[in-house]
Design a protein around this motif. Structure first.
Motif, short mmCIF file in Angstrom:
data_model
loop_
_atom_site.label_atom_id
_atom_site.label_comp_id
_atom_site.label_asym_id
_atom_site.label_seq_id
_atom_site.Cartn_x
_atom_site.Cartn_y
_atom_site.Cartn_z
N UNK A 57 -9.75 -118.34 82.88
CA UNK A 57 -10.74 -117.67 82.06
C UNK A 57 -10.02 -117.06 80.87
N UNK A 58 -10.56 -117.28 79.68
CA UNK A 58 -9.92 -116.76 78.48
C UNK A 58 -10.96 -116.65 77.37
N UNK A 59 -10.63 -115.88 76.37
CA UNK A 59 -11.54 -115.72 75.24
C UNK A 59 -10.77 -115.72 73.93
N UNK A 60 -11.50 -115.90 72.85
CA UNK A 60 -10.86 -115.92 71.54
C UNK A 60 -10.54 -114.51 71.04
N UNK A 61 -11.28 -113.52 71.52
CA UNK A 61 -11.02 -112.12 71.15
C UNK A 61 -11.12 -111.24 72.39
N UNK A 62 -10.18 -111.38 73.32
CA UNK A 62 -10.30 -110.62 74.57
C UNK A 62 -10.06 -109.13 74.37
N UNK A 63 -10.73 -108.34 75.17
CA UNK A 63 -10.52 -106.89 75.16
C UNK A 63 -9.21 -106.57 75.87
N UNK A 64 -8.80 -105.31 75.81
CA UNK A 64 -7.57 -104.91 76.50
C UNK A 64 -7.77 -104.85 78.01
N UNK A 65 -8.98 -104.52 78.43
CA UNK A 65 -9.27 -104.34 79.85
C UNK A 65 -10.60 -104.99 80.19
N UNK A 66 -10.79 -105.31 81.46
CA UNK A 66 -12.10 -105.77 81.91
C UNK A 66 -13.07 -104.60 81.77
N UNK A 67 -14.25 -104.87 81.28
CA UNK A 67 -15.25 -103.81 81.06
C UNK A 67 -15.50 -103.06 82.36
N UNK A 68 -15.55 -101.73 82.31
CA UNK A 68 -15.75 -100.93 83.52
C UNK A 68 -17.00 -101.27 84.31
N UNK A 69 -18.07 -101.65 83.64
CA UNK A 69 -19.30 -102.02 84.35
C UNK A 69 -19.06 -103.31 85.16
N UNK A 70 -18.32 -104.24 84.57
CA UNK A 70 -17.98 -105.48 85.28
C UNK A 70 -17.14 -105.16 86.52
N UNK A 71 -16.17 -104.28 86.35
CA UNK A 71 -15.33 -103.87 87.50
C UNK A 71 -16.21 -103.28 88.59
N UNK A 72 -17.15 -102.42 88.22
CA UNK A 72 -18.04 -101.77 89.20
C UNK A 72 -18.91 -102.78 89.95
N UNK A 73 -19.56 -103.68 89.20
CA UNK A 73 -20.48 -104.60 89.88
C UNK A 73 -19.74 -105.63 90.73
N UNK A 74 -18.54 -106.00 90.32
CA UNK A 74 -17.75 -106.92 91.13
C UNK A 74 -17.21 -106.22 92.38
N UNK A 75 -16.91 -104.95 92.26
CA UNK A 75 -16.45 -104.18 93.43
C UNK A 75 -17.55 -104.15 94.50
N UNK A 76 -18.82 -104.16 94.07
CA UNK A 76 -19.94 -104.21 95.02
C UNK A 76 -19.88 -105.46 95.89
N UNK A 77 -19.27 -106.52 95.38
CA UNK A 77 -19.11 -107.78 96.12
C UNK A 77 -17.74 -107.87 96.81
N UNK A 78 -16.99 -106.77 96.76
CA UNK A 78 -15.69 -106.74 97.40
C UNK A 78 -14.58 -107.40 96.59
N UNK A 79 -14.78 -107.54 95.29
CA UNK A 79 -13.79 -108.16 94.41
C UNK A 79 -13.28 -107.10 93.45
N UNK A 80 -11.98 -106.87 93.47
CA UNK A 80 -11.36 -105.85 92.62
C UNK A 80 -10.80 -106.49 91.36
N UNK A 81 -11.41 -106.18 90.23
CA UNK A 81 -10.94 -106.69 88.94
C UNK A 81 -10.21 -105.62 88.13
N UNK A 82 -9.98 -104.46 88.73
CA UNK A 82 -9.43 -103.32 87.99
C UNK A 82 -8.03 -103.60 87.43
#
Length: 90
Positions: A18-43
């Motif tokens: 997974x990659x982007x042309x203008x990636x942010x420095x960190x995974x968006x906190x909301x994405x981290x939160x919703x993925x954590x609900x599925x037991x996946x840690x993206x932090x």
């Protein structure tokens, strides 16, 4: 999100990038939160910049996937007999 979900679904049997042309420095906190609900840690994950090498890896995988799908569709439309040229599509 899709890379993490794919990695979980395949349990290491397949690779994903997974990659982007203008990636942010960190995974968006909301994405981290919703993925954590599925037991996946993206932090600890960091978005990647799309490089030429990474782009070539994604493009080849897409080409191969499209080729397989097209051949399967042709076979399905022909009632199971593959009427498409059996030559390699590279």
């Amino acid at each position: 999100m899709s890379q993490a979900l794919f990695e979980r679904a395949t349990n290491g049997r397949h690779q994903a990038r997974s990659a982007g042309t203008r990636p942010a420095e960190h995974v968006h906190p909301v994405v981290v939160d919703v993925m954590r609900e599925r037991g996946i840690d993206l932090s600890l994950r960091r978005p990647q910049k799309l490089t030429d090498d990474l782009g070539q890896w994604e493009v080849r995988a897409i080409r191969n996937d499209i080729n397989a799908r097209v051949r399967q569709l042709a076979s399905d439309l022909d009632g199971g007999s593959l009427a498409v040229s059996r030559g390699s599509v590279s």
